[in-house]
Design an enzyme around this catalytic site. Structure first.
Site, short mmCIF file in Angstrom:
data_model
loop_
_atom_site.label_atom_id
_atom_site.label_comp_id
_atom_site.label_asym_id
_atom_site.label_seq_id
_atom_site.Cartn_x
_atom_site.Cartn_y
_atom_site.Cartn_z
N GLU A 1 40.27 28.10 4.34
CA GLU A 1 41.65 28.34 4.66
C GLU A 1 41.76 26.65 5.29
O GLU A 1 42.94 26.97 6.43
CB GLU A 1 41.94 29.60 5.32
CG GLU A 1 41.78 30.42 4.12
CD GLU A 1 42.91 31.51 4.15
OE1 GLU A 1 43.01 32.15 5.41
OE2 GLU A 1 42.32 31.82 3.40
N GLU B 1 38.85 34.77 -1.95
CA GLU B 1 39.14 35.80 -1.24
C GLU B 1 40.30 36.96 -1.45
O GLU B 1 40.81 35.97 -1.68
CB GLU B 1 39.52 35.45 0.60
CG GLU B 1 38.58 35.31 1.86
CD GLU B 1 39.43 34.69 3.16
OE1 GLU B 1 39.95 35.40 2.90
OE2 GLU B 1 38.60 34.42 3.67
#
EC number: 3.2.1.4
Length: 343
Positions: free
Chosen positions: A140, A280
């Site tokens: 991320e 995810e």
């Protein structure tokens, strides 16, 4: 080679741990957990790790065997139960997604060298395990744009390819691995790259009342799926800084909304002719169980339709648990959906 289709994250073990202690690392995930995951029908795990597990800030370049042993043992357990392992750096020297505003990785050459050197070391360590393990560069990224991220990513790929030409490398885009930002990644000519994105849409459902999210706590409502956001007009009136959320008014939360939000990743793949992976996805555990099951059912059906592998967040704890501390599923129906078992 093992499959990387239906996976589950092992967050909270050697990443985002509550306490840095041998007792925690020795007990949070054991062989029995990996056996449970395999018996459920999953085919791989995604293992987030934080760099302090394997390298101290006081001894840069000296890698800690006691920390590496946790990765080693997880890999051995996965091999025993025929699971793949995606090794994901969640916290890098100078970068952690929770603290991106104070990041130094993208401006400090020393941190960048350290980051690449860690991966170079891991590539050498696991060079004979490429049938079972894949590397995910960094979790991320949040940057103003993709410029600095692309530069570092290309340096990393070059370093790994000098050691191993066929290790699978998972690369994500900017803005928390957003599907919309895949298109801004540098063009890479490499047959062993998998493009990674995360998916938590619609956010006010998947993160309802999430204590770490300012916007979710401001909205602070129970949301069901399928359903609709309630009271957006009143919410924006009382919180003018969220005026951009007026577009959520009358939004129908359903499978077609998920398909629309997934579309940028599909369009990227069609143009790039590449492999996709969703590292995810998930729904916070305080959401009602029926809604969690339905959302996952719809999202997994889309991943199946578009032939995309992925790993749900998260095996246990971390506010998104699929299993409790006794390795019992919160719902067997949910586990069957996530493991892509046809019932």
């Amino acid at each position: 080679m093992v499959s990387f289709k239906a996976g589950i994250n092992l967050g909270g073990w050697i990443s985002q741990y509550q306490v840095f202690s041998k007792e925690h690392f020795d007990t949070f995930i054991t062989e029995k957990d990996i056996e449970t995951i395999a018996e459920a029908g999953f085919d791989h795990v995604r293992l987030p790790f934080d760099y302090p597990i394997i390298e101290s800030d006081d001894n840069v370049g000296e890698y800690k065997e006691d920390g590496l042993s946790y990765i080693d043992r997880c890999l051995e357990w996965c091999k025993k139960y025929n699971l793949g392992l995606v090794l994901d750096m969640h916290h890098a020297p100078g970068y952690r997604f929770q603290d991106f505003k104070t990041s130094t990785l993208f401006e400090d050459p020393n941190q960048q060298k350290r980051f690449v050197d860690i991966w170079r070391f891991l590539a050498k360590r696991y060079i004979n395990e490429r049938e079972h393990i894949a590397f995910e560069l960094l979790n991320e990224v949040v940057e103003p744009d993709s410029t600095r991220w692309n530069k570092l990513m290309l340096e990393y790929i070059k370093a790994i390819r000098e050691i191993d030409s066929t290790m699978w490398l998972y690369i994500g885009g900017n803005n928390y691995n957003s599907p919309d930002d895949l298109k801004n990644l540098a063009d890479i000519d490499d047959d062993y790259i998998v493009y990674n994105f995360h998916f938590y849409n619609p956010f006010f459902f998947t993160h309802q009342k999430a204590h770490w999210s300012e916007s979710a706590m401001a909205y602070n409502r129970t949301v069901k799926y399928p359903g609709q956001y309630e009271g957006i007009e009143e919410f924006v009136k009382n919180n003018p800084k969220y005026s951009f959320m007026m577009e959520l008014n009358n939004l129908k939360l359903n499978k077609e909304l998920l398909r629309k939000d997934l579309k940028p990743a599909i369009e990227f793949r069609e143009k790039k002719k590449c492999k996709l992976y969703c590292g995810e996805f998930g729904v916070i555990a305080i959401a009602d169980l029926e809604s969690r099951i339905k959302w996952h059912e719809d999202y997994i059906s889309l991943l199946e339709e578009y032939d995309i592998g992925g790993a749900v967040w998260n095996y246990k704890k971390m506010d998104f648990e699929i299993y409790n501390e006794d390795r019992k599923p919160v719902s067997q129906e949910l586990v069957n959906i996530l493991a892509r078992r046809k019932t």
